[in-house]
Design a protein around this motif. Sequence first.
Motif, mmCIF file in Angstrom:
data_model
loop_
_atom_site.group_PDB
_atom_site.id
_atom_site.type_symbol
_atom_site.label_atom_id
_atom_site.label_comp_id
_atom_site.label_asym_id
_atom_site.label_seq_id
_atom_site.Cartn_x
_atom_site.Cartn_y
_atom_site.Cartn_z
ATOM 1 N N ARG A 242 -8.188 -17.012 -1.958
ATOM 2 C CA ARG A 242 -7.846 -17.843 -0.548
ATOM 3 C C ARG A 242 -7.948 -19.329 -0.927
ATOM 4 N NH1 ARG A 242 -11.361 -15.419 2.370
ATOM 5 N NH2 ARG A 242 -9.996 -14.052 3.458
ATOM 6 N N ALA A 243 -8.700 -19.564 -1.750
ATOM 7 C CA ALA A 243 -9.225 -20.884 -2.240
ATOM 8 C C ALA A 243 -7.962 -21.568 -3.276
ATOM 9 C CB ALA A 243 -10.176 -21.354 -2.772
ATOM 10 N N GLY A 244 -7.429 -20.607 -4.075
ATOM 11 C CA GLY A 244 -6.619 -20.826 -5.122
ATOM 12 C C GLY A 244 -5.349 -21.266 -4.678
ATOM 13 N N GLY A 245 -4.584 -21.918 -5.736
ATOM 14 C CA GLY A 245 -2.986 -22.336 -5.275
ATOM 15 C C GLY A 245 -2.183 -21.288 -5.496
ATOM 16 N N SER A 246 -2.209 -20.222 -6.297
ATOM 17 C CA SER A 246 -1.246 -19.172 -6.297
ATOM 18 C C SER A 246 -1.100 -18.383 -5.496
ATOM 19 C CB SER A 246 -1.686 -18.426 -7.540
ATOM 20 O OG SER A 246 -1.914 -19.126 -8.617
ATOM 21 N N GLN A 247 0.190 -17.903 -5.146
ATOM 22 C CA GLN A 247 0.603 -16.683 -4.054
ATOM 23 C C GLN A 247 0.184 -15.483 -4.970
ATOM 24 O OE1 GLN A 247 4.837 -15.413 -3.885
ATOM 25 N NE2 GLN A 247 4.675 -15.451 -1.835
ATOM 26 N N VAL A 248 -0.439 -14.582 -3.984
ATOM 27 C CA VAL A 248 -1.195 -13.475 -4.569
ATOM 28 C C VAL A 248 -0.410 -12.409 -4.080
ATOM 29 C CG1 VAL A 248 -3.508 -12.151 -4.696
ATOM 30 C CG2 VAL A 248 -3.315 -14.668 -4.455
ATOM 31 N N TRP A 249 -0.037 -11.265 -5.095
ATOM 32 C CA TRP A 249 0.309 -10.005 -4.574
ATOM 33 C C TRP A 249 -0.734 -8.945 -4.931
ATOM 34 C CZ3 TRP A 249 5.160 -8.951 -2.352
ATOM 35 C CH2 TRP A 249 5.904 -10.206 -2.099
ATOM 36 N N LEU A 250 -0.841 -8.041 -4.220
ATOM 37 C CA LEU A 250 -1.937 -7.061 -4.427
ATOM 38 C C LEU A 250 -1.439 -5.427 -4.159
ATOM 39 C CD1 LEU A 250 -4.105 -9.186 -2.321
ATOM 40 C CD2 LEU A 250 -5.325 -8.232 -4.106
ATOM 41 N N THR A 251 -1.971 -4.517 -4.789
ATOM 42 C CA THR A 251 -1.773 -3.087 -4.568
ATOM 43 C C THR A 251 -2.722 -2.290 -4.141
ATOM 44 O OG1 THR A 251 -1.440 -2.423 -6.667
ATOM 45 C CG2 THR A 251 0.706 -3.356 -5.931
ATOM 46 N N GLY A 252 -2.759 -1.317 -3.212
ATOM 47 C CA GLY A 252 -3.783 -0.397 -3.073
ATOM 48 C C GLY A 252 -3.352 0.948 -2.583
ATOM 49 N N THR A 253 -3.882 1.986 -2.766
ATOM 50 C CA THR A 253 -3.525 3.223 -1.990
ATOM 51 C C THR A 253 -3.781 3.295 -0.656
ATOM 52 O OG1 THR A 253 -5.578 4.205 -2.506
ATOM 53 C CG2 THR A 253 -3.969 4.356 -4.100
ATOM 54 N N GLU A 254 -4.442 2.304 -0.109
ATOM 55 C CA GLU A 254 -4.763 2.567 1.308
ATOM 56 C C GLU A 254 -5.320 0.961 1.792
ATOM 57 O OE1 GLU A 254 -7.845 5.086 2.472
ATOM 58 O OE2 GLU A 254 -9.244 4.066 1.149
ATOM 59 N N PRO A 255 -4.958 0.525 3.054
ATOM 60 C CA PRO A 255 -5.355 -0.937 3.286
ATOM 61 C C PRO A 255 -6.769 -1.187 3.709
ATOM 62 C CG PRO A 255 -4.595 0.329 5.410
ATOM 63 C CD PRO A 255 -4.370 1.197 4.143
ATOM 64 N N THR B 153 0.899 -1.331 0.123
ATOM 65 C CA THR B 153 0.051 -0.058 0.096
ATOM 66 C C THR B 153 0.956 1.193 0.166
ATOM 67 O OG1 THR B 153 -0.092 0.038 2.393
ATOM 68 C CG2 THR B 153 -2.034 -1.094 1.155
ATOM 69 N N GLY B 154 0.220 2.358 -0.591
ATOM 70 C CA GLY B 154 1.240 3.427 -0.494
ATOM 71 C C GLY B 154 0.388 4.374 -1.357
ATOM 72 N N MET C 252 2.121 -7.555 4.710
ATOM 73 C CA MET C 252 1.718 -6.263 4.471
ATOM 74 C C MET C 252 2.946 -5.184 4.511
ATOM 75 S SD MET C 252 -1.822 -5.904 6.291
ATOM 76 C CE MET C 252 -2.028 -4.412 5.633
ATOM 77 N N TRP C 253 3.368 -4.457 3.309
ATOM 78 C CA TRP C 253 4.261 -3.444 3.144
ATOM 79 C C TRP C 253 3.719 -2.033 2.944
ATOM 80 C CZ3 TRP C 253 4.663 -8.573 1.405
ATOM 81 C CH2 TRP C 253 5.961 -9.342 2.207
ATOM 82 N N MET C 254 4.357 -1.090 3.348
ATOM 83 C CA MET C 254 4.138 0.400 3.161
ATOM 84 C C MET C 254 5.095 0.506 2.241
ATOM 85 S SD MET C 254 1.928 2.966 3.501
ATOM 86 C CE MET C 254 2.118 4.797 3.294
ATOM 87 N N VAL C 255 4.672 1.465 1.022
ATOM 88 C CA VAL C 255 5.717 1.802 0.082
ATOM 89 C C VAL C 255 5.666 3.398 -0.110
ATOM 90 C CG1 VAL C 255 6.509 1.357 -2.293
ATOM 91 C CG2 VAL C 255 5.088 -0.525 -1.272
ATOM 92 N N GLU C 256 6.848 3.763 0.240
ATOM 93 C CA GLU C 256 6.938 5.387 0.097
ATOM 94 C C GLU C 256 8.263 5.459 -0.705
ATOM 95 O OE1 GLU C 256 6.702 9.271 3.160
ATOM 96 O OE2 GLU C 256 6.731 7.213 3.705
ATOM 97 N N ARG C 257 8.202 6.388 -1.811
ATOM 98 C CA ARG C 257 9.164 6.745 -2.411
ATOM 99 C C ARG C 257 10.352 5.883 -2.582
ATOM 100 N NH1 ARG C 257 10.337 13.006 0.137
ATOM 101 N NH2 ARG C 257 8.200 13.640 -0.384
#
Length: 359
Positions: A323-336, A29-30, A348-353
């Motif tokens: 959640r039920a799928g077999g893939s590792q999932v990576w998501l992005t968003g401006t807020e949690p 997120t960021g 979870m990671w916060m991304v800034e600059r």
Amino acid sequence: MALDLISLSDFRNHARSELSGTGHFNLLTGENGAGKTNVLEALSLLAPGRGLRRAPLAEMPLGGGDGFSVGATLTDGSGEPVRLGTFVRPDRPNRRRVQVNGAEASAASLGEWLALSWLTPAMDRLFADSAGGRRRFVDRMTLALDPAHARQAARYEAALRERNRLLGDEAPPDPVWLDGVERHMAEHGSALARSRARTIAAVAAALAEFPDEPFARPTLAYAAGGPVDLADFAAALRESRRRDRQAGRTLTGPHRDDMEVVMAGKDVPAAICSTGEQKAMLIAITLAHAELAARGRPGVLLLDEVAAHLDPVRREALFDRLRAGGSQVWLTGTEPTPFAAIAGEAAMWMVERGQLARR
């Protein structure tokens, strides 16, 4: 199996970023421009091809430099982990190199270790895009299921360029040379078309098991740009020489393929459905394909800003499916906030600059 111990060096706006302790769900997120999508793009380079932005290598190094590196460890918590890496060196800025466990390897070999899929906002216009855009989409899905697909596509494109060059010359082409070029076109073009047709059929079958709600369920069909059978395609190329010479290019073949998409519940072409319906169908296709890809190899699914325009019901349905799928999932968003339903189970990671901080 999942990716962990991920490192980015001099990639986009990340001078040195590391991610460890990953999970099934991984959330970045960021603010816009912080570097969230850059992390996803880096991960997408652990697959054959040009990554989720299809960007030139020259655009990727930090600050206009001439080198970068991306690495990750593929592990299932037992056995021997596999270290995957890709990089560009300053002395060869236009060549992307690949290593597996420290040994030089081909970019195509990455597909043998990992099945990567992604969905980005730039793909939202897929159904209104040109046929070429949908072919690239189908090819990427096919590559995740069949790593040999890239080789067939490259050889077909090389033969197509050569035939077009011969047809465009002022002097009539040497028929013996043209025969040889068309043999290559027919061989690799037929294989290319069959692979695309199998992929579309497999995804269509998986989608048939999806409910119509809360996501709009699409039906898919392969629209061939020419004969698929090898002998028929070779005959079509011979018969169309005069017409193609007049046009200055080859007018039949898998370079003119398309994928037809219809919204199942309404029997309406996806191109004229609403923006929300198109997004829902695109998500359904991406999920169905990711579930297929993860059956044979470790799967990784990259979803950029996917929750931003979904209502709470559809977000919850999306998370349940992931959640039920077999893939590792990576998501992005401006807020949690939109990801509250998975907050307790996500890394979870916060991304800034271009900097990452663990939440």
